[in-house]
Design a protein around this motif. Structure first.
Motif, mmCIF file in Angstrom:
data_model
loop_
_atom_site.group_PDB
_atom_site.id
_atom_site.type_symbol
_atom_site.label_atom_id
_atom_site.label_comp_id
_atom_site.label_asym_id
_atom_site.label_seq_id
_atom_site.Cartn_x
_atom_site.Cartn_y
_atom_site.Cartn_z
ATOM 1 N N ASN A 266 0.846 -1.187 0.000
ATOM 2 C CA ASN A 266 0.000 0.000 0.000
ATOM 3 C C ASN A 266 0.879 1.233 0.000
ATOM 4 N N THR A 267 0.287 2.325 -0.482
ATOM 5 C CA THR A 267 1.076 3.537 -0.687
ATOM 6 C C THR A 267 0.516 4.695 0.113
ATOM 7 N N VAL A 268 1.404 5.504 0.673
ATOM 8 C CA VAL A 268 1.017 6.798 1.229
ATOM 9 C C VAL A 268 1.481 7.823 0.200
ATOM 10 N N PHE A 269 0.500 8.504 -0.416
ATOM 11 C CA PHE A 269 0.835 9.370 -1.536
ATOM 12 C C PHE A 269 1.355 10.717 -1.065
ATOM 13 N N ALA B 11 -3.498 3.273 4.661
ATOM 14 C CA ALA B 11 -2.622 2.266 4.058
ATOM 15 C C ALA B 11 -2.352 1.132 5.047
ATOM 16 N N LEU B 12 -2.058 1.486 6.305
ATOM 17 C CA LEU B 12 -1.648 0.484 7.293
ATOM 18 C C LEU B 12 -2.771 -0.465 7.688
ATOM 19 N N VAL B 13 -4.018 0.020 7.610
ATOM 20 C CA VAL B 13 -5.156 -0.777 8.041
ATOM 21 C C VAL B 13 -5.249 -2.076 7.239
ATOM 22 N N VAL C 94 -7.667 8.299 -8.005
ATOM 23 C CA VAL C 94 -7.991 7.037 -8.658
ATOM 24 C C VAL C 94 -6.856 6.038 -8.416
ATOM 25 N N GLU C 95 -5.625 6.547 -8.497
ATOM 26 C CA GLU C 95 -4.480 5.672 -8.212
ATOM 27 C C GLU C 95 -4.547 5.150 -6.784
ATOM 28 N N ALA C 96 -4.900 6.047 -5.865
ATOM 29 C CA ALA C 96 -5.023 5.634 -4.467
ATOM 30 C C ALA C 96 -6.079 4.539 -4.356
ATOM 31 N N GLY C 97 -7.170 4.684 -5.079
ATOM 32 C CA GLY C 97 -8.226 3.674 -5.071
ATOM 33 C C GLY C 97 -7.717 2.331 -5.576
ATOM 34 N N ARG C 98 -6.987 2.380 -6.690
ATOM 35 C CA ARG C 98 -6.441 1.139 -7.247
ATOM 36 C C ARG C 98 -5.465 0.518 -6.252
ATOM 37 N N ASP C 99 -4.665 1.375 -5.613
ATOM 38 C CA ASP C 99 -3.694 0.901 -4.636
ATOM 39 C C ASP C 99 -4.395 0.248 -3.447
ATOM 40 N N LEU C 100 -5.618 0.724 -3.163
ATOM 41 C CA LEU C 100 -6.386 0.192 -2.034
ATOM 42 C C LEU C 100 -7.363 -0.880 -2.513
#
Lengths: 358, 301
Positions: free
Chosen positions: A82-85, A151-153, B203-209
């Motif tokens: 997971n990413t923290v943007f 992300a961590l969850v 949207v990227e965050a959504g895909r990442d999640l």
């Protein structure tokens, strides 16, 4: 840290179009449980590298493995990371709780389980009581924490952080650095941290990869990167450094521009043009070389300028053709004061000077 | 302190409250002068006629059809509740709803496609292409459609050749073809604006999640482009509700809609008060819809 590889990059290259090579043949192994930083100036390919681990970008060539599993062209939603943007990328149409729970909802986790884990994650980042707030009603630091919790969850195997503290002011950034480090200890997962801030990388990381123009410049522990840079780029990018041009006189000795011969760490053969690198904090001022033990390096100079800084004094020492040195001396009652025009001797230990070839 | 002469307000200080107030007033007047031409024009040719229409809706109809203002009443407004009017209104409403849905269905993917082109130049060219129909008159374009849909038109000929459809002119599908054609740009433009300013890192965050492409679209892209959907829908719905030219020319005026019903009142039926009250009622409904839009978080159209 059991030494198992969390992320393995092999020959990873990313090209954008024909001309731009953002990442150039990078080999890297990030160990399990490690706080690993990708450090470099903007445009060095560190973020692209991170995005390739996340699956937001696919490599043009090479292989990305996460815990031994080849990622290939697997989309981001099928990767155990997971990413923290950088800009947090919090969903503006969802409140804190919904943001944090998004990943679990997408994974079709039981609602009761979601509620429990979301509460846990919000508690971990100390945002309890803010569950129903909208992201834009939060401060920068709080948004940053929501992004972290979100992300961590999901309990990723690797957490990717893309300059997560970049938008915060200095004070908050320092607090968050410590907090991030604590959280990493607490959850025990691998952090891959992208930053252009060398100080941040040094203070937080177990290991650092310094990148420049798409390539790895050096990989090592903070002490190694700071104390024994392998190239002038790393030496200049990490920390403050004096650069003195010269050439290798004999093994372990360098002749400076003014003809002075000083002892330094070097691996180049005699006659090679080198740059002597020297950390400012390794330099001390004395009235004459007789005050020093004989095995030290000394350079004669004159005080050209002095500035009072409260906790310290700043002296600019002129050493002729060799260059000028900015020396900071902490103000202690025992500390000697110098005036402009005083002759001084600059002292540095041979072990603290490294001669690097171009 | 002596009372300062206005012109010599600088005697003690360069600016005093009186001078500052005057400067502000001058500024306000200057602003008004800029707006004055449009303001005057709209007052004369838009607001005033609107008021006249509103006033006439309370007039009574003389024996020859002349509206009599002195014998005012609310008969025209009560007539709005007659079953015939209701039937026509409901029919127009559904036509507008259906056309809006059609425009949204066709326009969204297209706007999304334009907005996601990498190069700004490509996007601009495509947007200009959307606007090209406006370079010629709406009426002319509708007549062009009439030729295409008539017995010897290409579209009808193709339909007969493949056995899929016959002559389309003066049918319901023809009306919808025309309406979709006419109002699609009004849907595409606000949708484009909304999608283009979307923060793709979300949207990227959504895909990442763990959201699949479809899930990310439904949970993130779609809700965040809502202002565009609402703006586009209003821009299509409002003119569709009063559509007159298209149903008349392509539909053969076989079914009465609000638009041609109003025209009939002012023309053949010579019942200005009733035409006025219908017009007023539509205006009020549209106003309500627009207010709803701004209340529901819409921004610039």
């Amino acid at each position: 840290m059991d030494g198992q590889a969390a992320v393995t990059l092999t020959g990873v290259t990313k090209k954008f179009g024909e001309e731009v090579t953002a990442v150039d043949d990078v080999d890297l192994e990030i160990r399990d449980g490690e706080f690993f930083s990708l450090l470099g100036p903007s445009g060095c390919g560190k973020t692209t590298t991170l995005r390739m681990i996340a699956g937001l970008e696919f490599p043009t060539d090479g292989s990305v493995q996460i815990f031994g599993e080849e990622m290939g062209l697997r989309p981001p939603n099928k990767r155990p990371v997971n990413t923290v943007f950088q800009s947090y990328a919090l969903f503006p149409h969802m409140n804190v709780e919904q943001n944090v729970g998004f990943g679990l909802r997408m994974q079709k986790v039981e609602p009761s389980e979601i509620a429990r884990r979301v509460a846990e994650a919000i508690d971990l980042v100390r945002l309890s009581g803010m569950e129903k707030r909208a992201p834009n009603a939060l401060s920068g630091g709080q948004q940053q924490r929501v992004a972290l919790a979100r992300a961590l969850v999901n309990r990723p195997k690797v957490l990717l952080l893309d300059e997560p503290l970049g938008a915060l002011d200095l004070k908050l950034r320092q607090t968050m650095q410590l907090e991030l480090k604590d959280i990493q200890h607490e959850v025990g997962i691998t952090f891959v941290y992208v930053t252009h801030d060398q100080e941040e990388a040094l203070t937080m990381s177990d290991r650092i990869a310094v990148m420049n123009e798409g390539k790895l410049a050096q990989v090592g522990m903070p002490e190694e990167i700071y104390g024994s840079p392998v190239s002038l780029f790393v030496a200049g990018f990490v920390g403050d450094m004096f650069f003195l041009p010269g050439e290798v006189a004999e093994a372990g000795a360098v002749r400076l521009a003014g003809g002075q011969i000083v002892r330094a760490k070097t691996s180049s053969s005699p006659g090679t043009a080198v740059t002597l690198t020297l950390r400012p904090e390794m330099i001390h001022l004395y009235a004459s070389s007789s005050e020093l033990p004989p095995d030290r390096n000394t350079l004669d100079g004159t005080i050209a300028r002095k500035i009072f800084y409260g906790d310290s004094m700043f002296y600019e020492v002129d050493v002729g053709v060799v260059g000028s040195f900015d020396v900071r001396v902490e103000n202690a009652p025992s500390m000697r004061r110098w005036e402009v025009g005083d002759s001084v001797v600059i002292d540095f230990h041979p072990e603290s000077a490294t001669a690097l070839a171009e | 302190m002596t009372i300062l002469d206005e012109r010599e307000g600088s005697r003690e200080t360069a600016v005093n409250p009186k001078l500052e107030r005057r400067a502000r007033r001058r500024d306000a007047w200057r602003g008004f002068f800029h707006a004055a031409p449009a303001f005057l024009y709209l007052t004369l040719f838009f607001t005033l006629p609107l008021i006249i229409v509103f006033v006439f809706s309370f007039a009574s109809r003389g024996r020859t059809g002349r509206p009599l203002l002195e014998a005012w009443n609310i008969d025209s407004w009560t007539r709005l509740f007659e079953p015939l009017v209701r039937t026509i209104a409901v029919r127009s409403f559904w036509l507008a709803v259906l056309n809006t849905a059609l425009c949204l269905l066709v326009g969204y993917p297209f706007a999304y496609w334009i907005a996601t082109r990498r190069k700004q130049a490509t996007r601009n060219i495509l947007l200009v292409a959307v606007l090209i129909p406006f370079w010629s008159n709406f009426l002319v374009r509708t007549y062009a459609w009439r030729m295409l849909l008539d017995s010897d038109g290409y579209i009808t000929q193709f339909g007969e050749m493949t056995g899929l459809w016959g002559r389309l002119l003066f049918t319901v599908p023809a009306v919808f073809l025309g309406l979709l054609y006419g109002y699609l740009p009004f849907m595409v433009l606000p949708l484009y604006a909304a999608i283009e300013r979307l923060d793709w890192s979300l949207v990227e965050a959504g895909r990442d999640l763990y959201a699949s492409g479809a899930a990310a679209f439904r949970r993130i892209t779609l809700p965040l482009s809502r202002p565009g959907i609402i703006a586009g829908s209003i821009l299509v719905f409002i003119p569709s509700l009063g559509a007159y030219v298209t149903p008349d020319i392509l539909g053969g005026a076989k079914t009465t809609l609000l638009g041609n019903y109003i025209v009939t009142q002012f023309g053949a039926a010579r019942n200005w008060p009733f035409g006025s009250s219908i017009s007023g009622a539509i205006l009020i409904v549209m106003l309500a819809v627009t207010v709803f839009y701004f209340r529901s978080g819409g921004r610039t159209l």
